[in-house]
Scaffold this motif. Structure first.
Motif, short mmCIF file in Angstrom:
data_model
loop_
_atom_site.label_atom_id
_atom_site.label_comp_id
_atom_site.label_asym_id
_atom_site.label_seq_id
_atom_site.Cartn_x
_atom_site.Cartn_y
_atom_site.Cartn_z
N ASN A 77 40.11 25.57 43.11
CA ASN A 77 38.99 26.39 42.60
C ASN A 77 38.19 26.75 43.63
O ASN A 77 37.92 27.96 43.70
N LYS B 270 37.45 30.24 45.90
CA LYS B 270 36.30 30.91 45.68
C LYS B 270 35.53 31.15 47.02
O LYS B 270 35.16 32.22 47.37
N GLY C 281 36.93 33.91 48.58
CA GLY C 281 36.74 35.43 48.31
C GLY C 281 37.81 35.89 47.14
O GLY C 281 37.99 37.04 46.99
N ILE C 282 38.48 34.75 46.59
CA ILE C 282 39.49 34.95 45.82
C ILE C 282 39.19 34.56 44.54
O ILE C 282 38.83 33.20 44.48
N GLU C 283 39.60 35.46 43.28
CA GLU C 283 39.21 34.75 41.86
C GLU C 283 40.06 33.41 41.90
O GLU C 283 41.28 33.34 42.05
N PRO C 284 39.36 32.13 41.45
CA PRO C 284 40.03 30.94 41.46
C PRO C 284 41.25 31.18 40.55
O PRO C 284 42.31 30.53 40.77
N LYS C 285 41.22 31.85 39.31
CA LYS C 285 42.32 31.91 38.24
C LYS C 285 43.55 32.44 38.96
O LYS C 285 44.57 32.08 38.61
N LYS C 286 43.10 33.69 39.86
CA LYS C 286 44.48 34.08 40.58
C LYS C 286 45.12 33.24 41.45
O LYS C 286 46.44 33.31 41.62
N ASP D 278 47.26 42.64 43.68
CA ASP D 278 46.15 42.52 44.59
C ASP D 278 46.48 42.33 45.98
O ASP D 278 45.88 41.83 46.79
N ILE E 128 43.82 42.87 48.51
CA ILE E 128 42.74 41.78 48.46
C ILE E 128 41.87 41.56 49.70
O ILE E 128 42.62 41.36 50.74
#
Ligand code: HEM
Length: 273
Positions: free
Chosen positions: A144, A148, A151-156, A202, A205
């Motif tokens: 997680n 973060k 800069g990547i959403e942890p869920k993704k 993404d 991204i």
């Protein structure tokens, strides 16, 4: 019996010490070895380092004891050689050679300079082959946090790992733990997840490069950095161009810094914006 035991211990431990020295000479830097789960002849970097330290300690103790057992002979020999004209060159020559090696290693003079450069070159080649982590010990932080940080959403990131068949319970696990359970290296899991993210919705991204780069970044080319962080080389070149710096994908950060009379840190900070 004691003499024979000491001499043979010296011989066996030197053998192991010598083999492990060669491996330490060619093994990748720690951050690269842990990230790629590097092994040689079934042993990890930590295991080779431990073997080297332990065989080196045994060798040193056996050498000191060997000297103690033969102290009288050594003293008589040295006295004779120093006094005798014919023995002088051997004693002083060997001392001079040792001193020369120490001085040329300190000042990086030939031929020790070439040996030091060879080791650096081998380690750089290993970094290229196995890949640098995005930051030091990235394999140890929870996935997680790793996501973060980039800069990547942890869920993704967690979903991307799961889509590759990796069992992630909460995202608090480190890549090292997940990789161990999956029988892969942290580096493999990271790249699988990043490739999955880039293939999906993404694909554009914007991965954030850490503000403090891992050691060795100066020797990395734009292409190497692009591969490490899954950013396109063109994007990195575009970021440089916005500040008037022209670079090609095969240029290293150090080369770009030299060409533009800036420091490697300044060049990296443009890339990480
Ligand atoms: C035949 C003699 C020896 C050779 C050729 C040798 C060579 C090396 C090399 C190539 C490295 C790696 C250096 C680097 O990463 O830049 C190393 C590290 C090291 N050596 Fe030796 N060595 C020798 C003897 C010893 C002895 C007698 C000891 C004492 C116990 C020792 C203890 C260590 C330690 C503690 C390290 C650091 C390992 C680490 O990175 O954790 N070495 N040695």
């Amino acid at each position: 019996m004691v003499r024979r035991f000491t001499s043979l211990t010296l011989l066996w431990s030197f053998f192991i010490l010598f083999i492990s020295s060669l491996v330490l000479f060619i093994e990748p830097h720690g951050r690269v070895a842990f990230w790629s789960n590097w092994h040689f002849l079934g042993l990890s970097k930590e295991e080779w380092d431990d073997l080297h330290l332990c065989s080196g300690t045994l060798f040193s103790l056996a050498a000191v004891f060997h000297l103690y057992l033969n102290w009288h002979t050594v003293v008589v020999y040295l006295k004779k050689k120093i006094k005798g004209l014919s023995g002088g060159p051997a004693v002083w020559g060997s001392l001079a050679l040792t001193l020369f090696v120490c001085i040329s290693s300190y000042f990086h003079l030939p031929p020790m300079q070439q040996l030091i450069e060879l080791e650096n070159k081998i380690k750089q080649a290993q970094t290229k082959k196995y890949g640098n982590p995005p930051f030091g010990h990235a394999e140890l932080v929870p996935v997680n946090k790793l996501a973060k940080f980039l800069g990547i959403e942890p869920k993704k990131f967690v979903d991307a790992l799961r889509a590759n068949g990796i069992e992630v319970a909460s995202g608090k696990e480190s890549l090292k733990d997940l990789a161990r359970s999956a029988g892969k290296s942290p580096s493999e899991l990271f790249h699988l997840a990043m490739e999955y993210i880039h293939k999906g919705a993404d694909k554009n991204i914007n991965v954030r490069l850490p503000s403090v780069p891992p050691p060795g970044t100066g020797m990395m080319t734009i292409n190497d950095i692009a591969r490490t962080y899954h950013v396109s080389s063109q994007e990195l070149i575009r970021r440089l161009r916005t500040t008037g710096i022209n670079a090609s994908p095969s240029d290293t950060i150090k080369e770009i810094a030299q060409k533009t009379h800036k420091s490697p840190q300044e060049i990296y900070s443009v890339l990480s914006k």
